[in-house]
Design a protein around this motif. Structure first.
Motif, PDB file in Angstrom:
ATOM      1  N   MET A  63       4.827  46.609 -86.901  1.00  0.00           N
ATOM      2  CA  MET A  63       3.590  46.530 -87.666  1.00  0.00           C
ATOM      3  C   MET A  63       2.465  46.957 -86.745  1.00  0.00           C
ATOM      4  SD  MET A  63       1.876  43.264 -89.686  1.00  0.00           S
ATOM      5  CE  MET A  63       3.456  42.835 -90.379  1.00  0.00           C
ATOM      6  N   ASP A  64       1.768  48.010 -87.138  1.00  0.00           N
ATOM      7  CA  ASP A  64       0.706  48.569 -86.296  1.00  0.00           C
ATOM      8  C   ASP A  64       1.199  48.769 -84.863  1.00  0.00           C
ATOM      9  OD1 ASP A  64      -1.074  48.776 -88.404  1.00  0.00           O
ATOM     10  OD2 ASP A  64      -1.949  46.811 -88.042  1.00  0.00           O
ATOM     11  N   ASP A  65       2.372  49.380 -84.743  1.00  0.00           N
ATOM     12  CA  ASP A  65       2.997  49.756 -83.476  1.00  0.00           C
ATOM     13  C   ASP A  65       3.417  48.573 -82.600  1.00  0.00           C
ATOM     14  OD1 ASP A  65       2.803  52.516 -84.075  1.00  0.00           O
ATOM     15  OD2 ASP A  65       0.715  52.521 -83.405  1.00  0.00           O
ATOM     16  N   GLU A  66       3.474  47.371 -83.159  1.00  0.00           N
ATOM     17  CA  GLU A  66       3.964  46.194 -82.441  1.00  0.00           C
ATOM     18  C   GLU A  66       5.308  45.775 -83.042  1.00  0.00           C
ATOM     19  OE1 GLU A  66       2.786  41.512 -81.647  1.00  0.00           O
ATOM     20  OE2 GLU A  66       1.254  42.863 -82.412  1.00  0.00           O
ATOM     21  N   LEU A  67       6.337  45.687 -82.201  1.00  0.00           N
ATOM     22  CA  LEU A  67       7.653  45.266 -82.670  1.00  0.00           C
ATOM     23  C   LEU A  67       7.584  43.844 -83.207  1.00  0.00           C
ATOM     24  CD1 LEU A  67      10.727  45.775 -82.926  1.00  0.00           C
ATOM     25  CD2 LEU A  67      10.958  44.866 -80.605  1.00  0.00           C
ATOM     26  N   CYS A  68       8.115  43.646 -84.408  1.00  0.00           N
ATOM     27  CA  CYS A  68       8.174  42.317 -85.035  1.00  0.00           C
ATOM     28  C   CYS A  68       9.589  41.799 -84.851  1.00  0.00           C
ATOM     29  CB  CYS A  68       7.823  42.408 -86.518  1.00  0.00           C
ATOM     30  SG  CYS A  68       6.189  43.083 -86.852  1.00  0.00           S
ATOM     31  N   GLY A  69       9.849  41.165 -83.732  1.00  0.00           N
ATOM     32  CA  GLY A  69      11.188  40.710 -83.380  1.00  0.00           C
ATOM     33  C   GLY A  69      11.732  39.632 -84.295  1.00  0.00           C
ATOM     34  N   GLU A  70      10.867  38.976 -85.058  1.00  0.00           N
ATOM     35  CA  GLU A  70      11.303  37.906 -85.954  1.00  0.00           C
ATOM     36  C   GLU A  70      11.626  38.420 -87.365  1.00  0.00           C
ATOM     37  OE1 GLU A  70       6.784  37.997 -86.517  1.00  0.00           O
ATOM     38  OE2 GLU A  70       8.241  38.556 -84.997  1.00  0.00           O
ATOM     39  N   THR A  71      11.653  39.745 -87.532  1.00  0.00           N
ATOM     40  CA  THR A  71      11.922  40.305 -88.857  1.00  0.00           C
ATOM     41  C   THR A  71      13.321  39.940 -89.326  1.00  0.00           C
ATOM     42  OG1 THR A  71      10.457  42.163 -88.388  1.00  0.00           O
ATOM     43  CG2 THR A  71      11.954  42.416 -90.233  1.00  0.00           C
ATOM     44  N   LEU A  72      13.409  39.517 -90.567  1.00  0.00           N
ATOM     45  CA  LEU A  72      14.664  39.161 -91.212  1.00  0.00           C
ATOM     46  C   LEU A  72      15.131  40.287 -92.135  1.00  0.00           C
ATOM     47  CD1 LEU A  72      16.796  37.007 -91.967  1.00  0.00           C
ATOM     48  CD2 LEU A  72      15.134  36.085 -93.584  1.00  0.00           C
ATOM     49  N   GLY A  73      14.202  41.007 -92.715  1.00  0.00           N
ATOM     50  CA  GLY A  73      14.552  42.107 -93.605  1.00  0.00           C
ATOM     51  C   GLY A  73      13.311  42.835 -94.067  1.00  0.00           C
TER      52      GLY A  73
ATOM     53  N   PHE B  55      10.279  37.466 -92.715  1.00  0.00           N
ATOM     54  CA  PHE B  55      10.296  37.034 -91.321  1.00  0.00           C
ATOM     55  C   PHE B  55      10.937  35.654 -91.194  1.00  0.00           C
ATOM     56  CE2 PHE B  55       6.234  39.476 -91.590  1.00  0.00           C
ATOM     57  CZ  PHE B  55       6.534  40.489 -90.685  1.00  0.00           C
ATOM     58  N   HIS B  56      11.620  35.433 -90.059  1.00  0.00           N
ATOM     59  CA  HIS B  56      11.920  34.068 -89.638  1.00  0.00           C
ATOM     60  C   HIS B  56      10.576  33.478 -89.221  1.00  0.00           C
ATOM     61  CE1 HIS B  56      16.273  34.496 -89.601  1.00  0.00           C
ATOM     62  NE2 HIS B  56      16.143  35.619 -88.927  1.00  0.00           N
ATOM     63  N   LYS B  57      10.333  32.240 -89.561  1.00  0.00           N
ATOM     64  CA  LYS B  57       9.054  31.614 -89.216  1.00  0.00           C
ATOM     65  C   LYS B  57       9.105  31.131 -87.770  1.00  0.00           C
ATOM     66  CE  LYS B  57       4.954  29.898 -90.015  1.00  0.00           C
ATOM     67  NZ  LYS B  57       3.799  30.746 -90.095  1.00  0.00           N
ATOM     68  N   VAL B  58       8.563  31.954 -86.880  1.00  0.00           N
ATOM     69  CA  VAL B  58       8.519  31.585 -85.463  1.00  0.00           C
ATOM     70  C   VAL B  58       7.102  31.667 -84.906  1.00  0.00           C
ATOM     71  CG1 VAL B  58      10.903  32.270 -85.015  1.00  0.00           C
ATOM     72  CG2 VAL B  58       9.074  33.930 -84.661  1.00  0.00           C
ATOM     73  N   ASN B  59       6.179  32.233 -85.692  1.00  0.00           N
ATOM     74  CA  ASN B  59       4.799  32.364 -85.226  1.00  0.00           C
ATOM     75  C   ASN B  59       3.870  32.438 -86.438  1.00  0.00           C
ATOM     76  OD1 ASN B  59       4.762  35.088 -86.199  1.00  0.00           O
ATOM     77  ND2 ASN B  59       5.682  35.782 -84.291  1.00  0.00           N
ATOM     78  N   SER B  60       2.610  32.669 -86.187  1.00  0.00           N
ATOM     79  CA  SER B  60       1.605  32.779 -87.248  1.00  0.00           C
ATOM     80  C   SER B  60       1.110  34.215 -87.372  1.00  0.00           C
ATOM     81  CB  SER B  60       0.436  31.832 -86.963  1.00  0.00           C
ATOM     82  OG  SER B  60       0.882  30.496 -86.947  1.00  0.00           O
ATOM     83  N   ARG B  61       2.012  35.175 -87.198  1.00  0.00           N
ATOM     84  CA  ARG B  61       1.662  36.601 -87.207  1.00  0.00           C
ATOM     85  C   ARG B  61       0.819  36.981 -88.426  1.00  0.00           C
ATOM     86  NH1 ARG B  61       3.703  41.058 -84.884  1.00  0.00           N
ATOM     87  NH2 ARG B  61       5.581  39.998 -84.160  1.00  0.00           N
ATOM     88  N   MET B  62       1.273  36.605 -89.621  1.00  0.00           N
ATOM     89  CA  MET B  62       0.582  37.052 -90.833  1.00  0.00           C
ATOM     90  C   MET B  62      -0.745  36.320 -91.021  1.00  0.00           C
ATOM     91  SD  MET B  62       2.436  39.488 -91.567  1.00  0.00           S
ATOM     92  CE  MET B  62       1.599  40.054 -93.029  1.00  0.00           C
ATOM     93  N   ALA B  63      -0.816  35.060 -90.640  1.00  0.00           N
ATOM     94  CA  ALA B  63      -2.090  34.335 -90.708  1.00  0.00           C
ATOM     95  C   ALA B  63      -3.117  35.021 -89.818  1.00  0.00           C
ATOM     96  CB  ALA B  63      -1.902  32.884 -90.293  1.00  0.00           C
TER      97      ALA B  63
END
Length: 147
Positions: free
Chosen positions: A21-31, A66-74
């Motif tokens: 997302m915006d060139d940052e790897l989202c390692g917690e992506t589930l699908g 996403f697996h919920k591991v952070n507040s990325r979307m917030a």
């Protein structure tokens, strides 16, 4: 193996998927799923019994989970949403199974999230969030090419 036969090992597995997302790897992506649906209007044609259709426009929709591991979307959209602003992001999907004929990579431009999950949890359940979005443009960066 004949040209029409292939190996089950060549079926690409989502386990090897990645999202940025915006060139940052989202390692917690589930699908991730993104689709483009054509908006068609009926066109009755003289001399033919079946009604044909005319493509009039198209709409891109998708969901990233996403697996919920952070507040990325917030962090990404909360302040903008409270101010009535639309957050737009670039998403890149990569599917690169080492057994497959190659990788498929697509970039999705102008992704606009439909909602923000403020809280969603349940006892004895792994935390996940689902983020539906719309988009206006896309490009394939890599396509799978059978050998």
């Amino acid at each position: 193996m004949s040209a029409s036969m292939d190996s089950a090992a060549r079926v690409i597995s989502g386990t090897h998927g990645q999202a940025w997302m915006d060139d940052e790897l989202c390692g917690e992506t589930l699908g991730l799923q993104a689709k483009v649906a054509g908006n068609k209007e009926d066109v009755p044609m003289c001399g033919q019994f079946m009604v044909d259709t005319k493509l009039m426009s198209a709409k891109g929709t998708g969901t990233i989970r996403f697996h919920k591991v952070n507040s990325r979307m917030a962090k990404k959209i909360s302040d903008n949403l409270k101010a009535g602003k639309d957050t737009r992001v670039k998403l890149i999907s990569l599917l690169d199974d080492p057994d497959a004929y190659g990788a498929e990579r697509v970039v999705i431009y102008d992704a606009s999230f439909d909602d923000l999950t403020l809280a969603d949890w349940e006892a004895a359940t792994k935390g996940q969030i689902e983020c539906p979005f719309t988009f206006t443009r896309w490009d394939y960066l890599d396509l799978i090419q059978p050998k």
